[in-house]
Design an enzyme around this catalytic site. Structure first.
Site, PDB file in Angstrom:
ATOM      1  N   ALA A  11       0.870  -1.174   0.000  1.00 33.96           N
ATOM      2  CA  ALA A  11       0.000   0.000   0.000  1.00 33.96           C
ATOM      3  C   ALA A  11       0.905   1.221   0.000  1.00 33.96           C
ATOM      4  O   ALA A  11       2.069   1.158   0.395  1.00 33.96           O
ATOM      5  CB  ALA A  11      -0.925   0.016   1.211  1.00 33.96           C
ATOM      6  N   SER A  12       0.376   2.345  -0.450  1.00 33.31           N
ATOM      7  CA  SER A  12       1.223   3.522  -0.661  1.00 33.31           C
ATOM      8  C   SER A  12       1.613   4.246   0.614  1.00 33.31           C
ATOM      9  O   SER A  12       2.712   4.783   0.719  1.00 33.31           O
ATOM     10  CB  SER A  12       0.521   4.505  -1.608  1.00 33.31           C
ATOM     11  OG  SER A  12       0.370   3.926  -2.885  1.00 33.31           O
ATOM     12  N   THR A  13       0.707   4.272   1.615  1.00 30.92           N
ATOM     13  CA  THR A  13       0.986   5.036   2.824  1.00 30.92           C
ATOM     14  C   THR A  13       0.671   4.212   4.059  1.00 30.92           C
ATOM     15  O   THR A  13      -0.023   3.198   3.999  1.00 30.92           O
ATOM     16  CB  THR A  13       0.150   6.335   2.867  1.00 30.92           C
ATOM     17  OG1 THR A  13      -1.247   5.999   2.836  1.00 30.92           O
ATOM     18  CG2 THR A  13       0.465   7.219   1.675  1.00 30.92           C
ATOM     19  N   GLN A  16      -2.937   3.231   4.999  1.00 26.23           N
ATOM     20  CA  GLN A  16      -3.648   2.283   4.137  1.00 26.23           C
ATOM     21  C   GLN A  16      -3.307   0.867   4.562  1.00 26.23           C
ATOM     22  O   GLN A  16      -2.212   0.590   5.052  1.00 26.23           O
ATOM     23  CB  GLN A  16      -3.268   2.500   2.671  1.00 26.23           C
ATOM     24  CG  GLN A  16      -3.707   3.848   2.123  1.00 26.23           C
ATOM     25  CD  GLN A  16      -3.240   4.056   0.691  1.00 26.23           C
ATOM     26  OE1 GLN A  16      -2.261   3.485   0.258  1.00 26.23           O
ATOM     27  NE2 GLN A  16      -3.961   4.897  -0.033  1.00 26.23           N
TER      28      GLN A  16
END
Length: 210
Positions: A11-13, A16
Site C-alpha cells: 500500500a502507498s501510505t 492504508q
C-alpha cells in the site's frame, strides 16, 4: 520440488491497509494447490523503484518461484525506465509473476513442457508490460487531477490558513503524492500525524471537488 510462493502486499501510505488482499491471495494459493505464501508487506509507493521488501523477494527467490500479487499495480506504477529495470531483475531470476487480475498468469502456476512454458511466459510478459503501462498512466492522471483540484480549491478560498501554513501543507501533500509514509514526513517536515492527516484530507477533498 514445489515452487516457493512469495506473497507481496503493498500500500502507498502507512494509513492504508497493505494486507487488505491477503485473504484473496491465500484463497488463490489454496485453490491452485500452491505452497503457503511467504509474506512480504510494505507501505511504499508503486511509483518508486526502491522498495526494500520487494527486493528482498528478488534476492531470495530462485528460478521457477512465484511472486503472487493482487494486481499488477501492486507491483508497478513505475515510469518506463524503472519498469524495465524491475522486469529485467525478475526475468534474470526466472521468477513467475502471478497476479489475480491477470488470468494469463494463472496458467504459469501449472508445470508443463518447455515449449508451452515459453509461450505462456511470452504472452504473460506482454500482458504485464501493458498493465504496467496502464497503471502508470492511471497514476499520472490522478496526480494531474489532484493538482488541478488543489489549484481550484485555492482559487475558491477553500484552503484554510495563510502563508507558511499553506506552503507547509502543499509540501506535505507533495510528499504524500510521492509515496512517502507518515513517519517519513514527520521526520522530514517536523510535523505531527494529525497535521499530515489534515493535508491528506485536503488533497482528497480537492480531488473530489474538481
Amino acid at each position: 520440488m514445489a515452487a516457493v510462493v512469495f506473497g507481496y502486499l503493498r500500500a502507498s501510505t502507512d494509513d492504508q491497509d497493505a494486507e487488505r488482499a491477503k485473504g484473496d491471495l491465500v484463497k488463490f494459493a489454496n485453490e491452485h494447490e500452491l505452497r503457503s505464501p511467504i509474506w512480504h508487506v510494505e507501505n511504499e509507493s508503486g511509483a518508486k523503484l526502491e522498495r526494500p521488501e520487494l527486493f528482498r523477494i528478488l534476492e531470495a527467490a530462485q528460478k521457477g518461484d512465484i511472486l503472487l500479487i493482487e494486481q499488477v499495480d501492486r507491483l508497478s506504477r513505475l515510469n518506463t525506465d524503472d519498469w524495465l529495470k524491475l522486469r529485467k531483475a525478475i526475468s534474470e531470476k526466472g521468477i513467475r509473476v502471478v497476479a489475480l487480475d491477470l488470468p494469463t498468469s494463472h496458467m504459469l502456476v501449472a508445470s508443463g513442457d518447455e515449449f508451452t512454458g515459453r509461450m505462456l511466459d511470452a504472452i504473460n510478459s506482454m500482458m504485464l508490460d501493458m498493465l504496467a503501462a496502464i497503471a502508470r498512466k492511471d497514476y499520472e492522471d490522478r496526480r494531474r487531477r489532484q493538482k488541478q483540484g488543489i489549484a481550484k480549491a485555492q482559487a475558491e478560498g477553500k484552503y484554510k490558513g495563510r502563508g507558511a501554513d499553506l506552503d507547509k501543507q502543499a509540501a506535505i501533500i507533495a510528499l504524500l503524492k510521492a509515496g512517502r509514509s507518515y513517519s517519513q514526513i514527520e521526520k522530514a517536515m517536523g510535523v505531527s500525524r494529525p497535521t499530515i492527516a489534515k493535508a491528506a484530507k485536503v488533497a482528497k477533498s480537492a480531488e473530489l471537488n474538481q
